[in-house]
Scaffold this motif. Structure first.
Motif, short mmCIF file in Angstrom:
data_model
loop_
_atom_site.label_atom_id
_atom_site.label_comp_id
_atom_site.label_asym_id
_atom_site.label_seq_id
_atom_site.Cartn_x
_atom_site.Cartn_y
_atom_site.Cartn_z
N MET A 79 13.17 -1.11 -4.67
CA MET A 79 12.40 0.28 -5.12
C MET A 79 11.03 0.50 -4.49
N PRO A 80 10.38 0.01 -3.89
CA PRO A 80 9.40 0.66 -3.11
C PRO A 80 9.41 0.91 -1.73
N SER A 81 10.79 0.58 -1.36
CA SER A 81 10.96 0.66 0.42
C SER A 81 11.00 2.03 0.76
N ARG A 82 11.13 2.97 -0.04
CA ARG A 82 11.21 4.35 0.56
C ARG A 82 9.52 4.86 0.51
N GLN A 83 8.69 4.45 -0.39
CA GLN A 83 7.29 4.65 -0.20
C GLN A 83 6.64 3.94 0.97
N THR A 84 7.34 2.79 1.26
CA THR A 84 6.68 1.87 2.34
C THR A 84 6.83 2.63 3.64
N LEU A 85 8.15 3.15 3.65
CA LEU A 85 8.51 3.91 4.97
C LEU A 85 7.78 5.39 5.23
N VAL A 86 7.45 5.77 4.00
CA VAL A 86 6.60 6.99 3.79
C VAL A 86 5.31 6.74 4.44
N ASP A 87 4.76 5.47 4.03
CA ASP A 87 3.47 5.04 4.47
C ASP A 87 3.16 4.81 5.91
N TYR A 88 4.32 4.05 6.66
CA TYR A 88 4.19 3.90 7.79
C TYR A 88 4.69 4.88 8.92
N MET A 89 5.38 6.23 8.22
CA MET A 89 5.92 7.03 9.13
C MET A 89 5.01 8.29 8.81
N THR A 90 4.99 8.92 7.52
CA THR A 90 4.62 10.14 7.43
C THR A 90 3.53 10.28 6.26
N PRO A 91 2.41 9.50 6.23
CA PRO A 91 1.63 9.24 5.02
C PRO A 91 0.94 10.49 4.46
N LEU A 92 0.56 10.56 3.51
CA LEU A 92 -0.39 11.66 2.78
C LEU A 92 0.20 13.15 2.96
N THR B 115 -5.36 3.28 6.43
CA THR B 115 -5.16 2.47 5.20
C THR B 115 -3.49 2.67 4.80
N ARG B 116 -3.36 4.00 4.67
CA ARG B 116 -1.70 3.98 4.44
C ARG B 116 -0.99 3.58 5.35
N TYR B 117 -1.28 3.56 6.62
CA TYR B 117 -0.37 3.24 7.69
C TYR B 117 -0.46 1.58 7.41
N ASP B 118 -1.31 1.04 7.36
CA ASP B 118 -1.47 -0.39 7.34
C ASP B 118 -0.67 -0.79 5.96
N ARG C 43 5.17 -1.46 12.93
CA ARG C 43 3.90 -1.43 13.58
C ARG C 43 3.66 -0.44 14.83
N TRP C 44 5.02 -0.40 15.40
CA TRP C 44 4.96 0.72 16.26
C TRP C 44 4.68 2.21 15.95
N TRP C 45 5.27 2.35 14.94
CA TRP C 45 5.00 3.89 14.17
C TRP C 45 3.42 3.75 13.91
N ARG C 46 3.03 2.65 13.15
CA ARG C 46 1.42 2.58 12.94
C ARG C 46 0.48 2.92 13.89
N ASP C 47 0.61 1.97 15.11
CA ASP C 47 0.01 1.97 16.25
C ASP C 47 0.15 3.37 17.03
#
Length: 701
Positions: free
Chosen positions: A505-518, A615-618, A658-662
């Motif tokens: 259930m949270p997996s799509r939001q998790t992906l949004v956070d580390y790829m395309t937040p906000l 914060t969203r990336y992390d 982590r690659w996306w985030r960094d």
């Protein structure tokens, strides 16, 4: 047909627990549930005219019950067993009064448990009996109480379609699960038995249409040789209620017919298409029609001749006539990108409202850009009340981690379908806009390939499943669908189902956070769309570059689509525009999609834009770690092979999150010049290192 089903029943267990069986994984049930089932269904009775679809229904029931009861389920002429009943037959006398009422769309069914325990599946058509059979099996697979019967269900949308982007050479554009399952080279002489299992899986979730070739298809698919190949596919899918469509290249009269033009108003062109449609219908009497991508990304179309999209679509619709429909994609953008990209489809199609023939469906992507991890809905859905609009979703995860990342897409689909502020009165939801009527349509770009597990990863099967369930009934919840799928795919064990659903259930939001937040979008690498590349700025068109969309510089970040910018918000009806413009929502899902913000602007969360972005990336990275830990805790509760395969992909996702985030933080920090908030680690490498990465072997290009 019965022989083919029996053969497949023998083959499937030989490859146990490799994911091939999808959610049709019939396994022994608890002893108490088995005893109740044996009392309900000692035999199977059928009161319906003989047909391939009835054979498919009885074959599926016998296949499952043979496992559950550890004995064959005999077919009897009378008695007190499980009954398939067509409501125009004598068996209807035993039905409750409501069961015989005719619904609006084909495929409706009812399941009743009468006094004495007898179960009756009833429908007014054969396909309804097949859908009802799968619904009963779905309930039993979950070991849901049989006392919960009766139940009745009917589709809300007439055409529930998979769009395959499969090519003549067997490759699949944006496909991440191997080569095409259609094996064009072997057709029509050899039809892989796997296609029967493909049909079973689709019918089990209500999918009733398939476009078998890429929307960027050459005219080759309209040649007599390929019509014969497509006819062989249609023969295989037909017993399961699935109609075949072809993506048609608009320039085919020139490419194949030797005409000097493909102008839709040219009489010779019109005659060519009528003859071609007649040729196809002679080979495939239930041919669904044409899917067309025109004047988009270099594809030919009516605008090449100064004509409109309506001119082109109507010409083809008249060639097809009442036999089928023409599905005309609204994914277009101007050769001259002077107008902001997300506004271009609206500008091209909204003035044509009311000009399309009745058997034309304008197929609109859920968002105005291109299948991003999160987009607002397309403004076309509230702007064409006199045109049949269809919804196009993407099941294959072109911009969502391919088949490598676990991202359950039902919340994305549900978010789009539940969006309100649309329709004539400005109050309808997107689901209501596209529902009802004989040409209503929801289509999904398929994620299916020749990999043994069909979709490249086990959890990506859930997106195929969820698409079908929501296309049938958009009122279903993502959580309920996740639980259905988990119980059927792994085991109907409540703690296991709870744990799997809690991952999904949270997996799509998790992906949004580390790829395309906000509300950021289109930050992926060029061509392959794999990995972060927000720095790309050298492609031929401005709107092919990620920098076009995030507009980050030393001052701030985000795309102003309000009245002070492109004013894309004006394309939406007022209530929805107000919702999208809201900057007070703590979730901030659309912030940088619609607004440009300074790095130090304070948000409703209390953090600055820069701090919130980091914060969203992390948060996204932490979300993947949580999924991996939860899955590790299920070791021993899921078979070792599938558990190990999922665990390996989650480890890849942890590294790539982590690659996306960094990479993203390194790039945006090079512009913002702000320090990282306290407690947030610096990127592992320099920005130059991330920019130097290349992926020429990425799949699906």
């Amino acid at each position: 047909m019965a022989g083919a089903i029996a053969l497949l029943s023998c083959v499937a267990p030989a490859q146990a627990e490799d994911g091939y069986e999808l959610w049709l994984r019939y396994r022994p049930l608890s002893p108490s549930y088995t005893d109740e089932l044996a009392a309900v269904a000692p035999t199977l009775m059928v009161d319906a005219p003989s047909s391939m679809t009835i054979d498919a229904a009885t074959g599926e029931l016998r296949r499952a019950f043979a496992v559950w009861l550890d004995r064959p389920l005999p077919i009897a002429d009378n008695g007190a067993g499980l009954l398939l009943c067509r409501v125009d037959r004598p068996c209807a006398e035993a039905l409750p009064e409501a069961a015989g009422k005719a619904p609006a769309l084909p495929g409706a069914f009812r399941i009743d448990r009468l006094n004495g325990g007898r179960v009756i599946i009833s429908a007014r058509d054969d396909i309804g009996l097949l859908y009802g059979s799968f619904a009963l099996l779905r309930q039993i697979q979950q070991q849901a109480p049989l006392a919960e019967l009766p139940q009745a269900d009917a589709p809300r949308v007439a055409i529930r379609m998979l769009d395959h982007w499969d090519n003549v050479d067997g490759s699949v554009e944006r496909g991440y699960a191997g080569r095409s399952i259609f094996q064009w080279w072997r057709l029509p002489g050899y039809v892989d038995p796997r296609l029967t299992d493909y049909a079973r899986a689709n019918a089990s979730i209500g999918i009733n249409a398939v476009a078998v070739n890429n929307v960027n298809a050459p005219a080759t698919f309209l040649t007599p040789r390929f019509i014969a190949k497509t006819a062989a596919l249609a023969d295989t899918l037909r017993p399961y209620g699935i109609r075949v469509f072809l993506s048609a290249r608009f320039s085919a009269p020139r490419d194949l017919g030797g005409l000097a033009t493909a102008d839709p108003l040219d009489p010779d062109v019109q005659r060519w298409w009528r003859a071609k449609a007649d040729e196809i219908y002679a080979a495939i009497p239930d041919f669904g029609g044409f899917l067309v991508k025109a004047n988009s990304e270099g594809q030919p179309g009516p605008q090449d001749y100064g004509r409109t999209h309506a001119d082109g679509a109507n010409m083809l619709a008249r060639a097809v006539g009442q036999r089928g429909v023409v599905i005309w994609r609204a994914f277009v953008y101007d050769p001259d990108p002077a107008v902001e990209r997300t506004m271009q489809a609206y500008n091209a199609f909204q003035p044509l409202d009311g000009q399309f023939d009745a058997n034309v469906v304008v197929q609109v992507k859920n968002g105005p850009l291109d299948f991003q991890p999160r987009e607002p809905v397309s403004p076309l859905f509230g702007a064409m009340p006199h045109t049949q609009l269809g919804l196009e979703l993407q099941i294959t995860k072109e911009y969502l981690g391919f088949s490598t990342h676990l991202a359950y897409l039902a919340p994305l689909f549900e978010e789009a379908l539940d969006t309100g502020g649309l329709g004539k009165d400005g109050r309808a939801t997107l689901a209501e806009v596209v529902a009802g009527g004989p040409t209503s349509l929801i289509a999904g770009v398929a994620n299916i390939g020749a990999d043994r597990n069909w979709s490249g990863s086990h959890f990506d099967q859930a997106n195929w499943y969820a698409f079908g369930r929501l296309a049938w009934n958009s009122a279903l919840s993502s959580d309920a669908i996740a639980r259905e799928w988990a119980a059927q795919t792994f085991a109907p064990d409540p703690p296991l189902v709870d744990a799997v659903a809690a991952m999904m259930m949270p997996s799509r939001q998790t992906l949004v956070d580390y790829m395309t937040p906000l509300g950021l979008a289109h930050l992926m690498g060029s061509d392959h769309h794999y990995g972060p590349a927000p720095w790309v700025d050298d492609l031929a068109r401005p709107d092919w570059n990620p920098v076009y969309y995030h507009r980050a510089d030393a001052e701030g970040i985000g795309f102003d689509r309000t009245a002070t910018g492109s004013n894309a918000l004006a394309q939406y009806r007022a209530p929805l525009a107000k919702h999208y413009a809201d900057q007070r929502d703590p979730a901030l899902p659309w912030l940088l999609w619609f607004h440009r913000k300074r790095w130090d602007d304070r948000l409703s969360t209390g953090r600055t834009v820069w701090d919130e972005l980091v914060t969203r990336y992390d948060r996204g990275v932490a979300g993947v770690d949580a999924m991996a830990a939860r899955w590790d805790g299920l070791r021993g509760q899921v078979d070792a092979r599938r558990h190990g395969e999922v665990a390996a992909l989650l480890a890849v996702q942890q590294a790539e999150a982590r690659w996306w985030r960094d990479a993203s933080i390194a790039y945006f920090q090079s512009l913002s010049k702000r320090p990282l908030p306290a407690g947030h680690a610096a990127p592992a490498h320099s920005l130059d290192w991330y920019r130097a990465q290349r992926f020429p072997e990425a799949p699906g290009i």
